[in-house]
Design a protein around this motif. Sequence first.
Motif, PDB file in Angstrom:
ATOM      1  N   THR A 191     -10.906  32.806 111.103  1.00 17.69           N
ATOM      2  CA  THR A 191     -11.051  31.607 110.283  1.00 17.69           C
ATOM      3  C   THR A 191     -11.785  31.884 108.972  1.00 17.69           C
ATOM      4  O   THR A 191     -12.649  32.756 108.905  1.00 17.69           O
ATOM      5  N   LEU A 192     -11.415  31.118 107.976  1.00 14.46           N
ATOM      6  CA  LEU A 192     -12.096  31.121 106.678  1.00 14.46           C
ATOM      7  C   LEU A 192     -12.647  29.727 106.442  1.00 14.46           C
ATOM      8  O   LEU A 192     -11.906  28.737 106.477  1.00 14.46           O
ATOM      9  N   THR A 193     -13.967  29.637 106.224  1.00 19.18           N
ATOM     10  CA  THR A 193     -14.611  28.366 105.905  1.00 19.18           C
ATOM     11  C   THR A 193     -15.012  28.357 104.441  1.00 19.18           C
ATOM     12  O   THR A 193     -15.690  29.273 103.973  1.00 19.18           O
ATOM     13  N   LEU A 194     -14.578  27.338 103.726  1.00 16.84           N
ATOM     14  CA  LEU A 194     -14.994  27.124 102.337  1.00 16.84           C
ATOM     15  C   LEU A 194     -15.950  25.937 102.311  1.00 16.84           C
ATOM     16  O   LEU A 194     -15.632  24.865 102.846  1.00 16.84           O
ATOM     17  N   ILE A 195     -17.125  26.145 101.717  1.00 16.71           N
ATOM     18  CA  ILE A 195     -18.145  25.096 101.651  1.00 16.71           C
ATOM     19  C   ILE A 195     -18.407  24.775 100.187  1.00 16.71           C
ATOM     20  O   ILE A 195     -18.851  25.642  99.421  1.00 16.71           O
ATOM     21  N   TYR A 196     -18.130  23.546  99.792  1.00 11.73           N
ATOM     22  CA  TYR A 196     -18.376  23.096  98.430  1.00 11.73           C
ATOM     23  C   TYR A 196     -19.625  22.216  98.431  1.00 11.73           C
ATOM     24  O   TYR A 196     -19.643  21.150  99.060  1.00 11.73           O
ATOM     25  N   GLN A 197     -20.660  22.689  97.750  1.00  9.41           N
ATOM     26  CA  GLN A 197     -21.942  21.990  97.744  1.00  9.41           C
ATOM     27  C   GLN A 197     -22.145  21.251  96.432  1.00  9.41           C
ATOM     28  O   GLN A 197     -22.114  21.848  95.357  1.00  9.41           O
ATOM     29  N   ILE A 198     -22.356  19.941  96.544  1.00  6.27           N
ATOM     30  CA  ILE A 198     -22.614  19.088  95.372  1.00  6.27           C
ATOM     31  C   ILE A 198     -24.051  18.586  95.456  1.00  6.27           C
ATOM     32  O   ILE A 198     -24.449  17.977  96.460  1.00  6.27           O
ATOM     33  N   GLN A 199     -24.828  18.846  94.433  1.00  2.00           N
ATOM     34  CA  GLN A 199     -26.202  18.346  94.388  1.00  2.00           C
ATOM     35  C   GLN A 199     -26.190  16.833  94.138  1.00  2.00           C
ATOM     36  O   GLN A 199     -25.519  16.352  93.225  1.00  2.00           O
ATOM     37  N   ILE A 200     -26.924  16.101  94.956  1.00  2.00           N
ATOM     38  CA  ILE A 200     -27.041  14.659  94.754  1.00  2.00           C
ATOM     39  C   ILE A 200     -28.085  14.403  93.653  1.00  2.00           C
ATOM     40  O   ILE A 200     -29.217  14.882  93.756  1.00  2.00           O
ATOM     41  N   PRO A 201     -27.717  13.690  92.607  1.00  2.00           N
ATOM     42  CA  PRO A 201     -28.685  13.440  91.523  1.00  2.00           C
ATOM     43  C   PRO A 201     -29.917  12.697  92.043  1.00  2.00           C
ATOM     44  O   PRO A 201     -29.830  11.881  92.970  1.00  2.00           O
ATOM     45  N   GLU A 202     -31.065  12.997  91.450  1.00  2.00           N
ATOM     46  CA  GLU A 202     -32.297  12.313  91.850  1.00  2.00           C
ATOM     47  C   GLU A 202     -32.189  10.823  91.549  1.00  2.00           C
ATOM     48  O   GLU A 202     -31.597  10.414  90.556  1.00  2.00           O
ATOM     49  N   HIS A 203     -32.720  10.008  92.463  1.00  2.00           N
ATOM     50  CA  HIS A 203     -32.695   8.544  92.378  1.00  2.00           C
ATOM     51  C   HIS A 203     -31.275   7.983  92.522  1.00  2.00           C
ATOM     52  O   HIS A 203     -30.980   6.882  92.053  1.00  2.00           O
ATOM     53  N   PHE A 204     -30.430   8.723  93.161  1.00  2.00           N
ATOM     54  CA  PHE A 204     -29.075   8.254  93.474  1.00  2.00           C
ATOM     55  C   PHE A 204     -29.194   7.194  94.559  1.00  2.00           C
ATOM     56  O   PHE A 204     -29.792   7.415  95.615  1.00  2.00           O
ATOM     57  N   THR A 205     -28.636   6.018  94.328  1.00  2.00           N
ATOM     58  CA  THR A 205     -28.793   4.918  95.288  1.00  2.00           C
ATOM     59  C   THR A 205     -27.845   5.090  96.472  1.00  2.00           C
ATOM     60  O   THR A 205     -26.854   5.819  96.397  1.00  2.00           O
ATOM     61  N   TRP A 206     -28.158   4.377  97.546  1.00  2.00           N
ATOM     62  CA  TRP A 206     -27.307   4.463  98.746  1.00  2.00           C
ATOM     63  C   TRP A 206     -25.919   3.880  98.467  1.00  2.00           C
ATOM     64  O   TRP A 206     -24.910   4.384  98.960  1.00  2.00           O
ATOM     65  N   ALA A 207     -25.871   2.822  97.670  1.00  2.00           N
ATOM     66  CA  ALA A 207     -24.569   2.252  97.298  1.00  2.00           C
ATOM     67  C   ALA A 207     -23.734   3.271  96.528  1.00  2.00           C
ATOM     68  O   ALA A 207     -22.513   3.374  96.720  1.00  2.00           O
ATOM     69  N   GLN A 208     -24.383   4.044  95.644  1.00  2.00           N
ATOM     70  CA  GLN A 208     -23.670   5.107  94.921  1.00  2.00           C
ATOM     71  C   GLN A 208     -23.206   6.203  95.873  1.00  2.00           C
ATOM     72  O   GLN A 208     -22.132   6.786  95.677  1.00  2.00           O
ATOM     73  N   MET A 209     -23.999   6.475  96.897  1.00  2.00           N
ATOM     74  CA  MET A 209     -23.605   7.463  97.906  1.00  2.00           C
ATOM     75  C   MET A 209     -22.322   7.029  98.611  1.00  2.00           C
ATOM     76  O   MET A 209     -21.405   7.832  98.819  1.00  2.00           O
ATOM     77  N   ILE A 210     -22.261   5.756  98.977  1.00  2.00           N
ATOM     78  CA  ILE A 210     -21.067   5.238  99.661  1.00  2.00           C
ATOM     79  C   ILE A 210     -19.864   5.300  98.723  1.00  2.00           C
ATOM     80  O   ILE A 210     -18.749   5.657  99.145  1.00  2.00           O
ATOM     81  N   HIS A 211     -20.077   4.976  97.453  1.00  2.00           N
ATOM     82  CA  HIS A 211     -18.988   5.052  96.466  1.00  2.00           C
ATOM     83  C   HIS A 211     -18.501   6.494  96.314  1.00  2.00           C
ATOM     84  O   HIS A 211     -17.290   6.753  96.278  1.00  2.00           O
ATOM     85  N   LEU A 212     -19.437   7.456  96.250  1.00  2.00           N
ATOM     86  CA  LEU A 212     -19.072   8.875  96.169  1.00  2.00           C
ATOM     87  C   LEU A 212     -18.313   9.302  97.415  1.00  2.00           C
ATOM     88  O   LEU A 212     -17.320  10.041  97.334  1.00  2.00           O
ATOM     89  N   ALA A 213     -18.759   8.819  98.576  1.00  2.00           N
ATOM     90  CA  ALA A 213     -18.096   9.175  99.840  1.00  2.00           C
ATOM     91  C   ALA A 213     -16.633   8.729  99.843  1.00  2.00           C
ATOM     92  O   ALA A 213     -15.752   9.463 100.300  1.00  2.00           O
ATOM     93  N   SER A 214     -16.364   7.522  99.305  1.00  2.00           N
ATOM     94  CA  SER A 214     -14.978   7.035  99.266  1.00  2.00           C
ATOM     95  C   SER A 214     -14.127   7.889  98.334  1.00  2.00           C
ATOM     96  O   SER A 214     -12.940   8.128  98.591  1.00  2.00           O
ATOM     97  N   PHE A 215     -14.720   8.398  97.247  1.00  2.00           N
ATOM     98  CA  PHE A 215     -14.020   9.301  96.337  1.00  2.00           C
ATOM     99  C   PHE A 215     -13.672  10.609  97.057  1.00  2.00           C
ATOM    100  O   PHE A 215     -12.543  11.107  96.975  1.00  2.00           O
ATOM    101  N   LEU A 216     -14.666  11.156  97.754  1.00  2.00           N
ATOM    102  CA  LEU A 216     -14.476  12.447  98.413  1.00  2.00           C
ATOM    103  C   LEU A 216     -13.490  12.345  99.564  1.00  2.00           C
ATOM    104  O   LEU A 216     -12.748  13.289  99.846  1.00  2.00           O
ATOM    105  N   GLU A 217     -13.475  11.211 100.228  1.00  2.00           N
ATOM    106  CA  GLU A 217     -12.615  11.035 101.397  1.00  2.00           C
ATOM    107  C   GLU A 217     -11.142  11.021 101.011  1.00  2.00           C
ATOM    108  O   GLU A 217     -10.287  11.542 101.727  1.00  2.00           O
TER     109      GLU A 217
END
Length: 367
Positions: free
Chosen positions: A88-114
Amino acid sequence: MKNSVTIKKGQVLIYRIFDIAEEIDLKKAETLLKNHRGQDRFKVPRHIDRALLVKNPPVKFDYGEEVLLLKDHQLRVETQAKLRDYGTLTLIYQIQIPEHFTWAQMIHLASFLETGEEIDAFAERHHQEIKTTIEGALKKPSPWKGFEDYIIYFIEDYEGAQSISQLIENADLTSLLFAENEVQVSERNKKIVLENITQYGEKDLVLVEWNAALVIEPGGGREVCDILESAVSHLLELRYFDDLLADLLGNLYDDIERIQENKFIISNKFERLYKEASRKYIDFSEFIEKVENSFKVVGDFYLATVYRSATRKFRLTDWQNNINRKMTLLAQASTFLQGEVNMLRSHFLEIIIIVLIAFEVVSALVH
């Protein structure tokens, strides 16, 4: 107040896992990857090295930093890759979460990534590049097009909650894991999801779902992430072999049906199918044992609980049972073919005996 939590430090880890070969020669792969910076062996931290057994540690290396275009947004991602000896080959893409990123923004980012197909295209390019680079280290390269994807939201520090219990009250954990920013998730669903929370201390948390996990680890240790990644790679291999067995059994049944119509004319094909079925059964058994023995949690109750939670969510037992059922069918087909071979040999010997007796009788009458 719901979703009043903000992130102070954290990363989003996006996983894409591919089956690239039946087996990888890790030492040879290390040599072929010498031009990639950060090449290293996976190491289990000393404080938990008695809790994890990694039979043949994977090779990991950095693949550099790139810009990912996701729905017209530019995201800087650091890419890591891991190679495991069972192919197996695992590729891991790491995105730094900006400081003071709100939880609502996290959910919005999650929908983009999904829903972002751009990540799949990104990963496919890296997958093909790495596969080509280490071609000499691959035994029986895999043509399989399937892959597994997973996301881990890894948070080291946050504000807006003084404890995990307050975090659960002030942040919608379920919507983040479901990547749901349009529909309000029902309280019943939230209750079911939150029943799977695992904690070691008062300040850490692991919540595993089918397509994503939330890991809160103030110390920054990635042991839980490594465990979840291993579980996902096992799921990938079980899916891969389930597909192979399904194709093999389908072709085998078709061949048996064709040969039975003309078995006295081409009886030797039964023996060929028997040998092939027996060989495949041994190959599959050996491979499944290798995957199951590649990674074990033996001493740490917390990590073992996380691993069991992941295996339940990924339904690894159901996949294993399905494969075992198909392996049983393959063994039965092999037994049937052996019986057919033995029967045809018996018929052939009977014909020879009848011919010899007839020859003796005819010779006696002639004399």
